[in-house]
Each structure stands twice: as structure tokens, then as C-alpha cells.
Design a protein around this motif. Structure first.
Motif, PDB file in Angstrom:
ATOM      1  N   PHE A 176      25.044  20.165  36.064  1.00  0.00           N
ATOM      2  CA  PHE A 176      25.848  21.016  36.942  1.00  0.00           C
ATOM      3  C   PHE A 176      25.153  22.343  37.180  1.00  0.00           C
ATOM      4  N   TRP A 177      24.714  23.015  36.087  1.00  0.00           N
ATOM      5  CA  TRP A 177      24.076  24.324  36.243  1.00  0.00           C
ATOM      6  C   TRP A 177      22.732  24.227  36.931  1.00  0.00           C
ATOM      7  N   MET A 178      22.035  23.106  36.713  1.00  0.00           N
ATOM      8  CA  MET A 178      20.766  22.962  37.419  1.00  0.00           C
ATOM      9  C   MET A 178      20.974  22.833  38.916  1.00  0.00           C
ATOM     10  N   ARG A 179      21.985  22.082  39.308  1.00  0.00           N
ATOM     11  CA  ARG A 179      22.262  21.951  40.743  1.00  0.00           C
ATOM     12  C   ARG A 179      22.741  23.275  41.326  1.00  0.00           C
ATOM     13  N   THR A 180      23.597  23.963  40.550  1.00  0.00           N
ATOM     14  CA  THR A 180      24.069  25.270  41.020  1.00  0.00           C
ATOM     15  C   THR A 180      22.901  26.229  41.222  1.00  0.00           C
ATOM     16  N   LEU A 181      22.006  26.240  40.229  1.00  0.00           N
ATOM     17  CA  LEU A 181      20.866  27.153  40.332  1.00  0.00           C
ATOM     18  C   LEU A 181      19.911  26.754  41.461  1.00  0.00           C
ATOM     19  N   THR A 182      19.771  25.449  41.701  1.00  0.00           N
ATOM     20  CA  THR A 182      18.912  25.013  42.805  1.00  0.00           C
ATOM     21  C   THR A 182      19.454  25.538  44.130  1.00  0.00           C
ATOM     22  N   LEU A 183      20.762  25.415  44.313  1.00  0.00           N
ATOM     23  CA  LEU A 183      21.378  25.953  45.534  1.00  0.00           C
ATOM     24  C   LEU A 183      21.189  27.464  45.613  1.00  0.00           C
ATOM     25  N   LEU A 184      21.351  28.102  44.436  1.00  0.00           N
ATOM     26  CA  LEU A 184      21.182  29.548  44.368  1.00  0.00           C
ATOM     27  C   LEU A 184      19.758  29.943  44.773  1.00  0.00           C
ATOM     28  N   PHE A 185      18.774  29.183  44.294  1.00  0.00           N
ATOM     29  CA  PHE A 185      17.382  29.494  44.655  1.00  0.00           C
ATOM     30  C   PHE A 185      17.156  29.361  46.159  1.00  0.00           C
ATOM     31  N   LEU A 186      17.736  28.300  46.728  1.00  0.00           N
ATOM     32  CA  LEU A 186      17.556  28.117  48.177  1.00  0.00           C
ATOM     33  C   LEU A 186      18.170  29.300  48.929  1.00  0.00           C
ATOM     34  N   LEU A 187      19.333  29.744  48.456  1.00  0.00           N
ATOM     35  CA  LEU A 187      19.960  30.910  49.077  1.00  0.00           C
ATOM     36  C   LEU A 187      19.079  32.153  48.898  1.00  0.00           C
TER      37      LEU A 187
ATOM     38  N   ILE B 248      18.135  39.392  43.470  1.00  0.00           N
ATOM     39  CA  ILE B 248      19.217  39.844  42.590  1.00  0.00           C
ATOM     40  C   ILE B 248      20.569  39.647  43.261  1.00  0.00           C
ATOM     41  N   GLY B 249      20.637  39.960  44.550  1.00  0.00           N
ATOM     42  CA  GLY B 249      21.890  39.799  45.298  1.00  0.00           C
ATOM     43  C   GLY B 249      22.338  38.354  45.353  1.00  0.00           C
ATOM     44  N   ALA B 250      21.383  37.444  45.516  1.00  0.00           N
ATOM     45  CA  ALA B 250      21.730  36.025  45.566  1.00  0.00           C
ATOM     46  C   ALA B 250      22.353  35.591  44.238  1.00  0.00           C
ATOM     47  N   PHE B 251      21.810  36.105  43.129  1.00  0.00           N
ATOM     48  CA  PHE B 251      22.384  35.792  41.814  1.00  0.00           C
ATOM     49  C   PHE B 251      23.810  36.305  41.701  1.00  0.00           C
ATOM     50  N   ILE B 252      23.982  37.578  42.048  1.00  0.00           N
ATOM     51  CA  ILE B 252      25.320  38.163  41.928  1.00  0.00           C
ATOM     52  C   ILE B 252      26.321  37.351  42.740  1.00  0.00           C
ATOM     53  N   TYR B 253      25.954  37.100  43.997  1.00  0.00           N
ATOM     54  CA  TYR B 253      26.867  36.394  44.889  1.00  0.00           C
ATOM     55  C   TYR B 253      27.166  34.986  44.381  1.00  0.00           C
ATOM     56  N   TYR B 254      26.103  34.259  44.051  1.00  0.00           N
ATOM     57  CA  TYR B 254      26.298  32.851  43.743  1.00  0.00           C
ATOM     58  C   TYR B 254      26.973  32.620  42.403  1.00  0.00           C
ATOM     59  N   ILE B 255      26.608  33.457  41.419  1.00  0.00           N
ATOM     60  CA  ILE B 255      27.248  33.311  40.107  1.00  0.00           C
ATOM     61  C   ILE B 255      28.737  33.667  40.230  1.00  0.00           C
ATOM     62  N   LEU B 256      29.022  34.730  40.959  1.00  0.00           N
ATOM     63  CA  LEU B 256      30.424  35.110  41.174  1.00  0.00           C
ATOM     64  C   LEU B 256      31.211  33.980  41.799  1.00  0.00           C
ATOM     65  N   ILE B 257      30.656  33.427  42.865  1.00  0.00           N
ATOM     66  CA  ILE B 257      31.423  32.414  43.597  1.00  0.00           C
ATOM     67  C   ILE B 257      31.584  31.162  42.746  1.00  0.00           C
ATOM     68  N   THR B 258      30.565  30.814  41.948  1.00  0.00           N
ATOM     69  CA  THR B 258      30.664  29.640  41.078  1.00  0.00           C
ATOM     70  C   THR B 258      31.727  29.860  40.006  1.00  0.00           C
ATOM     71  N   LEU B 259      31.717  31.049  39.411  1.00  0.00           N
ATOM     72  CA  LEU B 259      32.733  31.353  38.397  1.00  0.00           C
ATOM     73  C   LEU B 259      34.125  31.298  38.995  1.00  0.00           C
ATOM     74  N   LEU B 260      34.277  31.899  40.155  1.00  0.00           N
ATOM     75  CA  LEU B 260      35.599  31.956  40.782  1.00  0.00           C
ATOM     76  C   LEU B 260      36.113  30.569  41.143  1.00  0.00           C
ATOM     77  N   VAL B 261      35.227  29.747  41.691  1.00  0.00           N
ATOM     78  CA  VAL B 261      35.675  28.450  42.171  1.00  0.00           C
ATOM     79  C   VAL B 261      35.894  27.479  41.013  1.00  0.00           C
ATOM     80  N   PHE B 262      34.976  27.481  40.032  1.00  0.00           N
ATOM     81  CA  PHE B 262      35.022  26.419  39.029  1.00  0.00           C
ATOM     82  C   PHE B 262      35.606  26.825  37.679  1.00  0.00           C
ATOM     83  N   PHE B 263      35.519  28.110  37.335  1.00  0.00           N
ATOM     84  CA  PHE B 263      35.819  28.453  35.944  1.00  0.00           C
ATOM     85  C   PHE B 263      37.011  29.375  35.724  1.00  0.00           C
TER      86      PHE B 263
END
Lengths: 341, 259
Positions: free
Chosen positions: A45-56, A276-291
Motif C-alpha cells: 500500500f505505502w509503496m503504491r502511495t509513494l509511487t503516485l506521490l513521486f509522479l506528482l 517537499i510540497g508534494a509530500f505534504i499534500y500527498y501524505i495529508l490526503i492519504t492520512l485523511l482519506v484512509f486513516f
């Protein structure tokens, strides 16, 4: 002369700044190493999330060239993502190119489109440029959707799976990761060169830039084409990873918004800001949606967070990381005063 | 003075809709001189400079620099050829340091192609010493006062190493000490071999540094000649100060004839 500036010229301030840059570089370096070894521990799950994050992050790095450094608010960069995806998919399916060659074809197609479209559209400024780029992205998406003979239309294109399938997660994780590093390197390389200086000059005052001998049309088109390169490569990787390309998916305007948000959150016109912005955005949205137990409110909460960040750090979090501003309440309030409309 | 013509306009005309902002202007600039360009507000001075530097395209007429027809060339090519200008409303690159601002000129100007980025930054330091701003090189442009912003405009133009330099009201808004400094700077630039055209409202500066003056009124040539001739020309005084002032001056002169 204003006295406030004197401090920055003093040798102590200069060495402090260098020290801070070293710390920042060290932190980013450690972070990169962490990401490089992460697949050894991380779940799928985290690998796929991070892959999407990298593309972003890669797309944001690309957007930063035209939007951050050159100051042209491009709102249609998803077009390059989509063209990269279709270019890669079609090269693999119709021409039977191996993936990496197909990926280059897709990216080249995106760049070519950026040059052809950029020549007329980059003559526009401000809102007019922004609207023209939105229109173009929408237009290309429609063409991909309805030119059924060429693109498969609403049925989409189905690509072969990556082989061997057990390594698929690793392959796409690392290739997206390399793309992010390539983007960082490219940004750093360009900003040390004349091309980088020309972008900044255009952003700050295009007439003065012209008069000082800068071929502004050429500089802007190169910025646009390089942002297309990053988005096109991201699109190609996404297509093969997803094994399915559909116009309404790869031309979604949300992708444009995400790359702009990531850049602006992190710090437009900085090397590390989009990353850095991509990390902030993507980690936030992943936490909000899934956790987090916020139910359907996740979009609302994300919106609130973005508003707060924009209000308090309009130049992105890089403002604080680079030491230009200190992270204190008074500095935050100062931002509101100086940027109120 | 050297009478070689370095720059020439022939019948330069610029219309905005039906209005001729610049109308049929013939101007010659001699190599090595300081030519003043004056005229009341709205006379078309800035439009004239915009038209001959490629910021605007002339409606009619020709622009010749060192024997080469550069009419309608884009601004960046004019800049690279050896013509630089400053802007009346200063155009600093606010998000860049003073040194980087100036380096842009050294990178893309007359000899920019032969320089690396590092060499351009070194050239910028040299120019900043020349205009006495070396101590401010690492400041961001948005930290400067107006007097220094005007001087930064000058430094950016000088870093392009122009043969011909147009200065558009570099003294407006400066106090008298700053004006003295600016005049000294202009003489120093001219002494280094640069031909200058200066647009200015500060008559002290026009009288003090120019070799020749060209007067524009309603977009056309009103007079040209030495500063003394032109500044005492009744037509010029009338254009600036109106009919009544000329009348009064005439009466005063009649009342107190040759001492």
C-alpha cells in the motif's frame, strides 16, 4: 539605505546561511536515502502511495519551471501527462516498442506539443494565458476521447503487464523515484545557468528582460517544453503501471491542480519546494482519506489546511526551511499583513 | 567633437490609433556625445525611445545603428547589438539580488554570448564597483531606496556594455545631492566611451552634462542645438511654460536692456 538589510551582508549572517543550507541539504539527502531503502520494509500500500506521490512530485517539479520560475500560471499541464500516457501506450501497442523507448516517444510527443502550442499561447499573459492553457488541455482530452480509431476512444487502451509481476511494485517505485531525482538535478543544473537567470528575469519583469538581450519567447518555450518533459515522463510511467489508459482519467484537471498545489505549498521558484510540497499534500490526503475518522469530510479538511498554509506561508514552507523567514507567530502574522489584498 | 553618426532615425512615426505620438522625427546621435532629449510631459519622449529600441514597432520610418538598418528588430536583438536603456519607471528584478540583477545584463547583453555565468557575475561586481554599489551586491532589489533603484537600472544597462545608452529620466525623484552624484556618474560613463541619449526634466542636469539638446513637442522636433541655445529659445520656453511666461520674460528683458 534601509538598515534592516545590513545584517544579511555581514560575514556571520553569510556563514549562518551556508550552514543552514548544508543542514537542509543533509536532511534532504538523508530523506532520499530513506526513500531509496524504504521498499525493503514498506507494505505494498505505502509503496503504491509513494509511487503516485513521486509522479506528482515530478509533475510539480516540471510545473515549477513555467509556473514557479518563469511566472506563467499554466493551468493545463495535465495535457502533457495525458499525451505522455497515450504516446507511451500507443508506441508499445502499435509499434511494439519496448517500454523505455516508448516512454521517450511519449515524452517527446508531450514536448513537441508544448513547443507548438507554447509559441502562440506564451504570448498571452496573466489570466489570458491561464485560461488558454485550461482550454487547450480540455481540447486535447476531448480529441483523445473521441478519436476512436487512433486512441481507442471511450474503450481506452489496455497495455501488457510488467514482467515479472512480483517485481512490478519495485520497478515502478524506483523508476518514479529516479524521475523525481532527475527533476531535482535538472532544476538545480538549469538554475545555475543563463537559462535559469532568464526565467527569473522574465518572471520579475518581462520588458526589462527583453531589453537586456533575453530572447524571451525562446526562454519561455523551453520552460514550457521542460515542464512537458516531466509531466510526459510521469504520464508514460503511469500508463504502463496502470496498464490501462483512458482519456477521462489521464486528462483530469485535478492533476493540474495537484501539481500547482504541491508547488505552491512547498515553495514556487525553489529547487526543493515542489518535492517537499508534494509530500505534504500527498501524505495529508492519504492520512485523511484512509486513516483518520473524518468520513466524507476529508476534502473539506484538506481545503481548510490549504487555506491556512496559503494564509500563513504564501511563499510555501521553503520560506521557513531556507531561513528566509523564521517560524514564529509574528512572522506568520507578518505574512498576512504583507499579502493582504 | 567627433562628428561620426552612430545612430540615426529617419522619419520615425508612431501612431496609437489616429493619434501620432511620434511624428516624423529625424535625429542623429554622434559617436561619443551626450545628447539631451527634452520636451513637456506627453511630448512623446518615452514613446520615441520605445519605438527605436524595439519595445514598439514604428508605424513609419527607419532606425539606423552603425550603418545597419535595425527598424522593427525585436528588443532583445537591439540590446545584443549594443544599445541599452533604462526605464523611467524602474524595472528591477525584485526577487533577485543586486548582483544577479546586474549579471543578467552581462549575460545577455552586447558581449553576453562570450561569457559564462560565473564570468557574468564577476562582470556584475566590476560594474557595481563602478556605480559605487558594491556594498549592496547581496541585497535583494526590493530592499533598495529609489535613488539606489535608479542606480541599479543604470548598472543593469552598463553591464550590457552598450555603445549607445538611453537614459529615461534617471534623475526624477532624486534630491539635489543625488542629482549631483548622478550627473557625475553620467560624465564618468561618457568618459569611458559610451554615447548617451538622456531624457530628463531636470534642467540643471541638461544644462550641466549634455553637449547638444533635442526638443520634442507634440511628437515632432521643436528645436535642436547647444544647451544654451535651446534652453533660451522662446519656442522651447513657451512649450514648457506657456505663452504668458514668454511675454513676461520679453517685457523684463526690455525693461532692463544690456547691462
Amino acid at each position: 539605505m534601509k538598515k534592516s538589510g545590513e545584517l544579511q551582508n555581514s560575514p556571520q549572517a553569510a556563514s549562518k546561511k551556508v550552514a543552514r543550507q548544508k543542514v537542509l541539504l543533509g536532511l534532504v539527502g538523508a530523506f532520499v536515502v530513506l526513500l531509496a531503502v524504504l521498499p525493503l520494509f514498506a507494505s505494498g500500500f505505502w509503496m503504491r502511495t509513494l509511487t503516485l506521490l513521486f509522479l506528482l512530485a515530478a509533475m510539480a517539479e516540471g510545473w515549477n519551471f513555467i509556473g514557479g520560475y518563469t511566472g506563467y500560471a499554466a493551468f493545463g499541464n495535465v495535457a502533457f501527462f495525458g499525451i505522455g500516457a497515450y504516446g507511451t501506450a500507443l508506441s508499445m501497442l502499435r509499434l511494439h516498442f519496448p517500454f523505455f523507448l516508448a516512454l521517450l516517444v511519449g515524452a517527446a510527443a508531450a514536448m513537441l506539443f508544448a513547443v507548438l502550442v507554447g509559441l502562440p499561447v506564451l504570448r498571452l499573459k496573466g489570466h489570458y494565458f491561464a485560461i488558454a492553457t485550461v482550454a487547450l488541455a480540455t481540447g486535447v482530452g476531448e480529441v483523445a476521447d473521441f478519436w476512436t480509431d487512433f486512441t481507442g476512444g471511450a474503450a481506452g487502451l489496455t497495455l501488457p503487464f510488467f514482467h515479472p509481476i512480483q517485481l512490478s511494485n519495485y520497478f515502478f517505485y524506483y523508476i518514479a523515484f529516479v524521475l523525481v531525482l532527475f527533476g531535482l538535478g535538472l532544476t538545480y543544473f538549469i538554475m545555475k545557468r543563463k537559462l535559469g537567470y532568464s526565467w527569473l528575469a522574465i518572471r520579475e519583469d518581462e520588458d526589462a528582460a527583453k531589453m537586456m538581450g533575453i530572447n524571451t519567447t525562446w526562454s519561455k518555450v523551453v520552460a514550457f517544453a521542460l515542464s512537458a518533459l516531466m509531466a510526459g515522463l510521469a504520464g508514460g510511467i503511469y500508463a504502463y503501471w496502470n496498464t490501462f489508459v483512458l482519456a477521462e482519467e489521464v486528462f483530469k484537471i485535478e492533476y493540474t491542480l495537484q501539481m500547482i498545489l504541491a508547488t505552491v505549498l512547498g515553495g514556487p521558484g525553489t529547487v526543493f519546494g515542489p518535492f517537499i510540497g508534494a509530500f505534504i499534500y500527498y501524505i495529508l490526503i492519504t492520512l485523511l482519506v484512509f486513516f483518520l475518522p473524518v468520513g466524507q469530510l476529508h476534502a473539506t479538511i484538506l481545503g481548510l489546511i490549504i487555506i491556512l498554509v496559503m494564509v500563513f506561508t504564501p511563499q510555501g514552507v521553503m520560506d521557513f526551511l531556507s531561513g528566509r523567514k523564521r517560524l514564529t507567530l509574528s512572522a506568520l502574522l507578518e505574512n498576512i499583513r504583507t499579502h493582504k489584498v | 567633437m567627433n562628428q561620426e553618426v552612430i545612430f540615426e532615425t529617419q522619419g520615425i512615426t508612431k501612431y496609437f490609433g489616429g493619434l501620432a505620438a511620434v511624428d516624423n522625427v529625424d535625429m542623429k546621435i554622434h559617436k561619443g556625445e551626450i545628447l539631451g532629449l527634452i520636451g513637456p510631459n506627453g511630448a512623446g519622449k518615452t514613446t520615441f525611445v520605445n519605438t527605436i529600441t524595439g519595445m514598439l514597432r514604428p508605424t513609419r520610418g527607419r532606425v539606423i545603428f552603425k550603418g545597419q538598418d535595425i527598424t522593427g528588430w525585436p528588443a532583445y536583438r537591439v540590446g545584443r547589438l549594443g544599445i541599452a536603456r533604462t526605464f523611467q519607471i524602474v524595472k528591477p528584478f525584485l526577487g533577485m539580488t543586486v548582483r544577479e540583477n546586474v549579471a543578467v545584463g552581462a549575460m545577455f547583453g552586447h558581449k553576453g554570448k562570450t561569457r559564462t555565468t560565473r564570468q557574468a557575475l564577476e562582470k556584475a561586481d566590476e560594474v557595481l564597483e563602478f556605480v559605487e554599489m558594491g556594498h549592496l551586491r547581496n541585497h535583494f532589489a526590493d530592499q533598495l531606496t529609489l535613488a539606489y533603484l535608479k542606480r541599479l537600472e543604470l548598472a543593469k544597462a552598463l553591464a550590457m556594455e552598450p555603445e549607445l545608452l538611453f537614459l529615461d529620466e534617471v534623475m526624477a525623484g532624486l534630491n539635489s545631492r543625488e542629482i549631483e552624484e548622478a550627473m557625475e556618474m553620467i560624465r564618468k560613463i561618457n568618459a569611458s566611451g559610451v554615447t548617451l541619449l538622456i531624457i530628463e526634466h531636470v534642467m540643471k542636469a541638461i544644462a550641466g552634462v549634455t553637449h547638444r539638446v533635442f526638443v520634442l513637442n507634440f511628437g515632432t522636433e521643436l528645436a535642436q542645438g547647444s544647451p544654451e541655445e535651446v534652453l533660451n529659445d522662446p519656442r522651447v520656453i513657451q512649450a514648457y511654460l506657456g505663452e504668458k511666461f514668454v511675454e513676461r520674460q520679453r517685457r523684463m528683458q526690455q525693461a532692463s536692456p544690456q547691462q
